[in-house]
Design an enzyme around this catalytic site. Structure first.
Site, PDB file in Angstrom:
ATOM      1  N   LYS A   1       0.809  -1.214   0.000  1.00 22.61           N
ATOM      2  CA  LYS A   1       0.000   0.000   0.000  1.00 22.61           C
ATOM      3  C   LYS A   1       0.847   1.270   0.000  1.00 22.61           C
ATOM      4  O   LYS A   1       0.546   2.218  -0.713  1.00 22.61           O
ATOM      5  CB  LYS A   1      -0.813  -0.044   1.301  1.00 22.61           C
TER       6      LYS A   1
ATOM      7  N   ARG B   1       0.044  -7.049  14.668  1.00 27.42           N
ATOM      8  CA  ARG B   1      -0.475  -6.086  13.691  1.00 27.42           C
ATOM      9  C   ARG B   1      -1.527  -6.746  12.805  1.00 27.42           C
ATOM     10  O   ARG B   1      -2.534  -6.137  12.454  1.00 27.42           O
ATOM     11  CB  ARG B   1       0.656  -5.507  12.825  1.00 27.42           C
TER      12      ARG B   1
ATOM     13  N   ARG C   1      10.513  -7.538   4.301  1.00 21.60           N
ATOM     14  CA  ARG C   1      10.706  -6.155   4.705  1.00 21.60           C
ATOM     15  C   ARG C   1      11.504  -6.073   6.009  1.00 21.60           C
ATOM     16  O   ARG C   1      12.347  -5.203   6.182  1.00 21.60           O
ATOM     17  CB  ARG C   1       9.341  -5.476   4.893  1.00 21.60           C
TER      18      ARG C   1
ATOM     19  N   ARG D   1      12.738  -2.557  10.663  1.00 25.64           N
ATOM     20  CA  ARG D   1      11.808  -1.759  11.474  1.00 25.64           C
ATOM     21  C   ARG D   1      11.637  -2.383  12.853  1.00 25.64           C
ATOM     22  O   ARG D   1      11.543  -3.594  12.980  1.00 25.64           O
ATOM     23  CB  ARG D   1      10.435  -1.702  10.783  1.00 25.64           C
TER      24      ARG D   1
ATOM     25  N   ARG E   1      -8.169   3.314  10.582  1.00 22.28           N
ATOM     26  CA  ARG E   1      -7.886   1.916  10.885  1.00 22.28           C
ATOM     27  C   ARG E   1      -8.905   1.327  11.840  1.00 22.28           C
ATOM     28  O   ARG E   1      -8.811   0.162  12.195  1.00 22.28           O
ATOM     29  CB  ARG E   1      -6.516   1.803  11.518  1.00 22.28           C
TER      30      ARG E   1
END
Ligand code: AMP
Length: 198
Positions: free
Chosen positions: A18, A149, A132, A138, A93
């Site tokens: 996204k 998540r 990722r 991250r 969200r």
């Protein structure tokens, strides 16, 4: 499309690609890319009060409380550049956030044009998030935070598909494929939305 205003929300699970599409779409239509996750990360880096509060939730993979996010986004949308349209990435969200956005935009007389929902399989999400994590490092890409998540997404964010479907705003986009391919699908949908506006 150029020179017109367009107001969009991008919806999709973590790892749906996204963010990449959002940045390209914002550039294409000349509108600000408002990514709540990016704004939070910037605040964490700059060690602001907002950043300190947000980091506690983010590192666990939890959502930051609605009132904090809503205030931040409402302020961002009141800035001059957002008068010409915007692309929201990572907000809303929760249904509470979506309702707050709806009433803010109704007060301004500037409703959303559409909600692009990026669809990928669970298998693909796990594959992309693991990739990722290895590339970006991250702090919220640990296995536990990723799982949390995804839980938050299923419990709190997925109901937004129905919310926007009921309002006739939802457009699903197959997010499996290379970046150019998915971008082509997305711009096709935005073109249709703009074309159907009176
Ligand atoms: P993202 O970069 O969009 O994946 O967001 C990273 C993290 O920031 C999320 O896991 C949440 O902790 C927080 N966050 C971003 N946007 C929101 C939002 N709209 N509501 C609550 N928390 C958010």
């Amino acid at each position: 499309m150029k020179g017109e205003t367009v107001r969009l929300v991008l919806l999709g699970p973590p790892g749906a690609g996204k963010g990449t599409q959002a940045a390209r779409l914002a550039r294409r239509y000349g509108i600000p890319h408002v990514a709540t996750g990016d704004i939070f990360r910037e605040n964490v880096r700059e060690e602001t009060d907002l950043g300190r509060t947000a980091a506690e939730y983010m590192d666990r993979g939890d959502l930051v409380p609605d009132e904090i996010v809503i205030e931040m986004v409402t302020a961002r949308l009141a800035e001059d550049d957002a008068a010409e349209g915007f692309l929201l990435d990572g907000f809303p969200r929760t249904v509470g956030q979506a309702e707050a956005l709806e009433s803010t935009l109704a007060e301004r007389g500037t409703p959303l044009d559409g909600v692009l929902s990026f669809a990928v399989t669970d298998e693909e999400i796990h594959r992309r998030l693991a990739g990722r994590r290895d590339e970006e490092g991250r702090s919220d890409d640990t296995d536990e935070a990723i799982e949390q998540r995804l839980n938050e997404y299923r419990d709190k964010t997925q109901p937004l598909e129905r919310f926007y479907e009921e309002r006739g705003l939802l457009r699903e986009i197959d997010a499996v494929g290379d970046v150019d391919e998915v971008f082509g699908r997305a711009t096709g949908v935005v073109g249709d939305l703009a074309g159907s506006r009176t």
